[in-house]
Design a protein around this motif. Structure first.
Motif, mmCIF file in Angstrom:
data_model
loop_
_atom_site.group_PDB
_atom_site.id
_atom_site.type_symbol
_atom_site.label_atom_id
_atom_site.label_comp_id
_atom_site.label_asym_id
_atom_site.label_seq_id
_atom_site.Cartn_x
_atom_site.Cartn_y
_atom_site.Cartn_z
ATOM 1 N N GLY A 1 0.801 -1.214 0.000
ATOM 2 C CA GLY A 1 0.000 0.000 0.000
ATOM 3 C C GLY A 1 0.834 1.265 0.000
ATOM 4 N N ILE A 2 0.248 2.346 -0.488
ATOM 5 C CA ILE A 2 0.849 3.678 -0.451
ATOM 6 C C ILE A 2 -0.074 4.542 0.393
ATOM 7 N N VAL B 1 -3.897 3.966 -0.875
ATOM 8 C CA VAL B 1 -4.233 3.277 -2.117
ATOM 9 C C VAL B 1 -3.370 2.026 -2.195
ATOM 10 N N LEU B 2 -3.807 1.051 -2.960
ATOM 11 C CA LEU B 2 -3.030 -0.173 -3.118
ATOM 12 C C LEU B 2 -1.805 0.100 -3.984
ATOM 13 N N THR B 3 -0.700 -0.504 -3.623
ATOM 14 C CA THR B 3 0.489 -0.420 -4.459
ATOM 15 C C THR B 3 0.216 -1.147 -5.772
ATOM 16 N N ASP C 1 6.567 4.813 -12.710
ATOM 17 C CA ASP C 1 5.446 5.655 -13.136
ATOM 18 C C ASP C 1 4.154 5.300 -12.406
ATOM 19 N N ALA C 2 3.898 3.993 -12.251
ATOM 20 C CA ALA C 2 2.658 3.565 -11.601
ATOM 21 C C ALA C 2 2.638 3.965 -10.128
ATOM 22 N N VAL C 3 3.760 3.785 -9.443
ATOM 23 C CA VAL C 3 3.835 4.172 -8.030
ATOM 24 C C VAL C 3 3.728 5.687 -7.886
ATOM 25 N N ALA C 4 4.380 6.416 -8.784
ATOM 26 C CA ALA C 4 4.290 7.877 -8.740
ATOM 27 C C ALA C 4 2.849 8.348 -8.887
ATOM 28 N N ASP C 5 2.072 7.655 -9.728
ATOM 29 C CA ASP C 5 0.651 7.991 -9.860
ATOM 30 C C ASP C 5 -0.080 7.759 -8.545
ATOM 31 N N VAL D 1 -2.575 10.072 -3.460
ATOM 32 C CA VAL D 1 -2.602 10.237 -2.004
ATOM 33 C C VAL D 1 -2.427 11.703 -1.623
ATOM 34 N N VAL D 2 -1.440 12.365 -2.221
ATOM 35 C CA VAL D 2 -1.192 13.773 -1.889
ATOM 36 C C VAL D 2 -2.344 14.646 -2.378
#
Length: 249
Positions: free
Chosen positions: A12-13, A32-34, A41-45, A50-51
């Motif tokens: 998770g993020i 959100v789920l990792t 790119d996907a993690v940055a999204d 979240v922010v």
């Protein structure tokens, strides 16, 4: 004073504004789920979501589950996509957040910084380890309150494999281990770390710290004091915000 913290994990993020005067979340965290695969790119999204959920526009501290050098460059990626290796995470994430100032550090180091300032490590001298049990095992080493970064001791060899493959919370879930069986695995891991470093204190963090009463009393034969993390699974968010605030000064 409030600064935003984000904790990137293997599953998770999560993030929230942090009240640095008390070392706690100022609002309920958003998660959100990792993504899988967990590419840069996907993690940055995910971090952007979240922010953006809070409409945050100031500095952001972000943890990463691997070695981070120079507050920017990713060197290892055990539980996320290998494309992270050699990525300038600070530049990538700042760009994705519209140019917000970003600070990046190892996830366990962030949790440890928070626990030493606001949690179970307050005022403790000597050698202290914060160990986070989750998708993997993270480690943060402190000597007289000073962080030795990027120790990554979840990758010590134990029974011929990375220790985290044997004793992480994920290993417990994957193999449907009882608390007793898993506590025995954690005990073997702690004994190995103790043999190498002779710490005075182990702080056990990660999500499983909420259930410490189910396994800590079952661990025997360790000379160091063993206590659960007080900030539990919010420690990474708090520590990330602390580091971002320090960089902003």
């Amino acid at each position: 004073m409030q600064i935003f913290g984000v904790d990137i994990g293997g599953s998770g993020i999560k993030g929230a504004p942090v009240d640095l005067d008390v070392g706690d979340l100022a609002e309920e965290r958003y998660k959100v789920l990792t993504p899988h695969p967990a590419t840069p790119d996907a993690v940055a999204d995910g971090v952007k979501e979240v922010v953006g959920h809070f409409g945050w526009t100031g500095p952001v501290g972000i943890t990463f589950p691997g070695v981070v050098t120079g507050g920017a460059t990713i060197r290892t990626a055990a539980n996320v996509d290998k494309d992270w290796i050699d990525t300038d995470a600070r530049a990538l994430l700042s760009d994705r957040l519209g140019g917000l100032p970003v600070t990046v550090l190892n996830d366990a180091d962030a949790a440890g910084v928070a626990e030493m300032q606001f949690g179970a490590g307050q005022g403790r001298q000597g050698t202290v380890f914060l160990l986070t049990f989750g998708t993997g095992i993270g480690s943060a080493l402190f000597v007289d309150g000073i962080l030795v970064p990027n120790t990554e001791l979840g990758h010590l060899e134990l029974n011929g494999h990375d220790a985290e493959k044997h004793a992480s919370t994920k290993a417990k879930e994957d193999h449907d281990l009882s608390w007793e069986h898993w506590a025995h695995r954690v005990q073997k891991y702690l004994a190995h770390v103790e043999m190498l470093f002779s710490p005075e204190l182990f702080i056990i963090g990660g999500g499983v710290s909420r259930k410490s009463q189910k396994f800590l009393p079952l661990i025997e034969g360790i000379k160091a004091e063993i206590v659960p993390a007080q900030l539990q699974n919010n420690a990474g968010i708090v520590g990330a915000a602390m580091r971002a605030a320090a960089k902003a000064d």
